[in-house]
Design an enzyme around this catalytic site. Structure first.
Site, short mmCIF file in Angstrom:
data_model
loop_
_atom_site.label_atom_id
_atom_site.label_comp_id
_atom_site.label_asym_id
_atom_site.label_seq_id
_atom_site.Cartn_x
_atom_site.Cartn_y
_atom_site.Cartn_z
N ASN A 152 -0.51 1.27 5.74
CA ASN A 152 0.39 0.49 4.88
C ASN A 152 1.10 -0.52 5.78
O ASN A 152 1.77 -0.13 6.73
CB ASN A 152 1.41 1.40 4.20
CG ASN A 152 2.52 0.63 3.49
OD1 ASN A 152 3.64 1.10 3.38
ND2 ASN A 152 2.23 -0.56 3.00
N GLY A 153 0.96 -1.79 5.47
CA GLY A 153 1.60 -2.83 6.28
C GLY A 153 0.63 -3.95 6.56
O GLY A 153 -0.39 -4.10 5.88
N CYS B 87 0.83 -1.21 0.00
CA CYS B 87 0.00 0.00 0.00
C CYS B 87 0.85 1.25 0.00
O CYS B 87 2.02 1.22 0.36
CB CYS B 87 -0.88 0.05 1.24
SG CYS B 87 -2.06 -1.29 1.32
N GLY C 71 0.25 0.15 -5.10
CA GLY C 71 -1.04 -0.55 -5.05
C GLY C 71 -1.94 0.01 -6.13
O GLY C 71 -2.13 1.22 -6.20
N TYR D 224 12.97 -3.87 -4.64
CA TYR D 224 11.91 -3.85 -5.63
C TYR D 224 10.85 -2.79 -5.44
O TYR D 224 10.42 -2.15 -6.40
CB TYR D 224 11.20 -5.22 -5.66
CG TYR D 224 9.94 -5.24 -6.48
CD1 TYR D 224 9.97 -5.30 -7.87
CD2 TYR D 224 8.68 -5.16 -5.86
CE1 TYR D 224 8.81 -5.29 -8.62
CE2 TYR D 224 7.52 -5.15 -6.61
CZ TYR D 224 7.59 -5.22 -7.99
OH TYR D 224 6.43 -5.20 -8.73
P1 AMP Z 1 7.71 -14.20 -10.88
O1 AMP Z 1 7.19 -14.45 -12.22
O2 AMP Z 1 6.70 -14.62 -9.84
O3 AMP Z 1 9.06 -14.80 -10.59
O4 AMP Z 1 7.81 -12.63 -10.72
C1 AMP Z 1 9.02 -11.98 -10.59
C2 AMP Z 1 8.86 -10.55 -11.00
O5 AMP Z 1 7.86 -9.93 -10.16
C3 AMP Z 1 10.15 -9.79 -10.84
O6 AMP Z 1 10.43 -9.19 -12.08
C4 AMP Z 1 9.86 -8.73 -9.80
O7 AMP Z 1 10.25 -7.47 -10.29
C5 AMP Z 1 8.39 -8.75 -9.57
N1 AMP Z 1 8.06 -8.82 -8.14
C6 AMP Z 1 8.79 -9.31 -7.14
N2 AMP Z 1 8.13 -9.20 -5.96
C7 AMP Z 1 6.96 -8.63 -6.23
C8 AMP Z 1 5.84 -8.22 -5.43
N3 AMP Z 1 5.81 -8.44 -4.12
N4 AMP Z 1 4.79 -7.64 -6.04
C9 AMP Z 1 4.80 -7.44 -7.36
N5 AMP Z 1 5.82 -7.81 -8.16
C10 AMP Z 1 6.89 -8.38 -7.62
#
Ligand code: AMP
Length: 484
Positions: free
Chosen positions: A118-119, A17, A43, A258
């Site tokens: 947020n959290g 969030c 979000g 990230y």
């Molecule tokens: P995946 O296909 O599940 O391995 O997604 C990895 C990708 O999702 C990476 O390119 C990250 O930049 C992104 N990512 C990692 N953690 C999150 C998160 N909590 N929420 C949204 N995107 C994420």
């Protein structure tokens, strides 16, 4: 007697969030809408603004993006007053969740109380059970409503004391903004897991999850709200309270990896610079000797790929182009859509890729879906070799503190060794930055043998805040105990 808390399954863990608050400007709701727009990356599923005009709180909430909900002048004009808070939320799909969209508002004995969070609270179910048993009627399934009930029930006299009283009962990660009695309040949990910073806009005060929300409105960054600090902003200015005993600060390391926007300064560091340092560290730890060029997975891999390329003295090229009109793939609810999402979102840039040995840099592998598809795409575009480099350690453990991660079972690195992941995503080599390397890149001493200075539970499995609702349940379902 067994009492069930009737909560839709999987309704709780999508609490990535952004929060925003402002007090002392003429069009507070318009300022809040701009701030939320800058925080949209935190979000995208729902948003809301509550404004106070000296007499009453008005509120508007909706599913979708800030521009969808607050692009309309009439809506903003209906949210009158010089004090406003706002919230962006990742949420599950479907009409039922509108009641979970924040800010949450209630009329309490002292007047209106609006709060945005947020959290993720880690003892919300336990508290909710107690409150329901005592007669509380919940309107939503959100953890945040627990805070409202605790404030409502507190026997303390002043709003500030009631709010502090509520905070002493909750556990977990929280950065909150709230309005009560015309005051704007902001607080970070004692470990400071999630960010919250303070800014000035002329004479007005602003609170936001990230500094990029100050830039959009021309506000000046003043400082981060400290872990465990509660600030109250009223006509007399800013008042600082420290309601908690001092504990170790454990800011979320994944915000640097990230989550935060690269143009933000979070907890005293430029996110962009931090990511470049992580990329450089990765290049030192895991060089790729036969590579021709470094290619990021856009956008999340870009700053660390720049750092990697500079350190490795390799050219940096945009070998993958991202379509910016598609949301983050991760938020798509089903695997099928997620697969489709990757194709919708990324395309190989064939003239850059053809015949080349590539270092492909991304920030993390979660389920592995994105990487697998992107590697296939690069191979189809004629890449000679693909060496994948990840600017975080393997994500092995779910987050209980507000980052949306899947359950432990769905995390690729929980089920596979690095070699198995290499094979699964189909790359010639795969390496992650080490946890010590990540700490070094962030300018902290080695983690070895010391209390970690960040929350790095997603990598280490060490959870700094008690997980009362979840003990032993890494599938992230909450324990609902029997009552009566
Ligand atoms: P995946 O296909 O599940 O391995 O997604 C990895 C990708 O999702 C990476 O390119 C990250 O930049 C992104 N990512 C990692 N953690 C999150 C998160 N909590 N929420 C949204 N995107 C994420």
């Amino acid at each position: 007697m067994q009492t069930h808390i009737n909560l839709p399954e999987d309704d709780h863990f999508h609490d990535e969030c952004g929060v925003f608050g402002v007090r002392g400007v003429a069009d507070a709701s318009a300022v809040a809408a701009l701030g939320l727009h800058a925080l949209q990356h935190r979000g995208q599923e729902a948003c809301g603004i509550a404004a106070f005009d000296g007499e009453a709180v008005s509120i508007h909430r909706g599913l979708g993006l800030v521009s969808d909900n607050f692009g309309n002048r009439e809506i903003i004009q209906g949210l009158k007053g010089s004090c406003a808070i706002g919230h962006n939320r990742y949420a599950t799909c479907g009409a039922t969740i509108l009641r979970n969209v924040q800010p949450i508002f209630a009329d309490l004995s002292f007047g209106g109380f609006a709060v945005a969070h947020n959290g993720n609270l880690t003892n919300a179910y336990a508290l909710r059970e107690r409150l329901v048993r005592d007669g509380a009627i919940f309107q939503s399934t959100s953890d945040t409503e627990v805070i409202v009930h605790l404030v409502a029930k507190s026997a303390k006299k002043t709003v500030l004391d009631r709010f502090s009283d509520a905070l002493h009962n909750i556990e977990g990660a929280y950065s909150l903004v709230a309005i009560a009695e015309g005051k704007l309040m902001g607080v970070r949990d004692p470990s400071g897991v999630r960010p919250l910073c303070l800014g000035r806009l002329g004479d007005a005060y602003v609170l936001a999850s990230e500094t990029c929300a100050f830039d959009i409105i021309g506000a000046q960054f003043v400082r981060d709200i400290e872990p465990g600090e509660l600030v109250v902003i009223d006509d007399a200015g800013l008042h600082v309270h420290k309601p908690f005993a001092k504990t170790e600060s454990r800011f979320c390391i994944f915000e640097y990896v990230y989550f935060a926007r690269p143009d933000s300064r979070v907890d005293g560091r430029s996110v962009y610079e931090a990511r470049k340092h992580i990329g450089a560290e990765l290049a030192r730890e895991a060089p790729s000797l036969d590579a021709d060029l470094v290619v990021p997975v856009p956008d999340s891999g870009v700053p660390s790929a720049i750092g990697y390329a500079a350190e490795a003295k390799l050219p940096f090229e945009l070998g993958i182009i991202r379509n910016h009109y598609v949301g983050r793939t991760f938020i798509e609810p089903t695997d099928q859509i997620r697969h489709l999402g990757v194709k919708l979102k990324h395309n190989a840039n064939p003239d850059v890729i053809k015949g080349k040995s590539i270092v492909l840099v991304d920030d993390s592998i979660v389920r592995g879906t994105t990487s697998k598809k992107i590697v296939e795409m690069l191979r189809q575009a004629g890449a000679r070799a693909v060496h994948m480099r990840i600017s975080s350690p393997p994500t092995k453990h779910p987050c209980f503190y507000g980052i949306d991660t899947p359950t432990k079972d769905e995390l690729l690195a929980n089920n596979m060794s690095v070699e198995e992941i290499r094979n699964f995503i189909g790359v010639d080599s795969l390496a992650y930055v080490s946890l010590d390397g990540l700490y070094r890149a962030l300018g902290k001493a080695k983690r070895d043998g010391k209390v970690p200075q960040f929350c790095d539970a997603c990598f280490s499995g060490e959870y700094p805040i008690r997980l009362a609702d979840f003990e032993g349940r890494e599938d992230r379902t909450r324990k609902v105990s029997a009552l009566g």
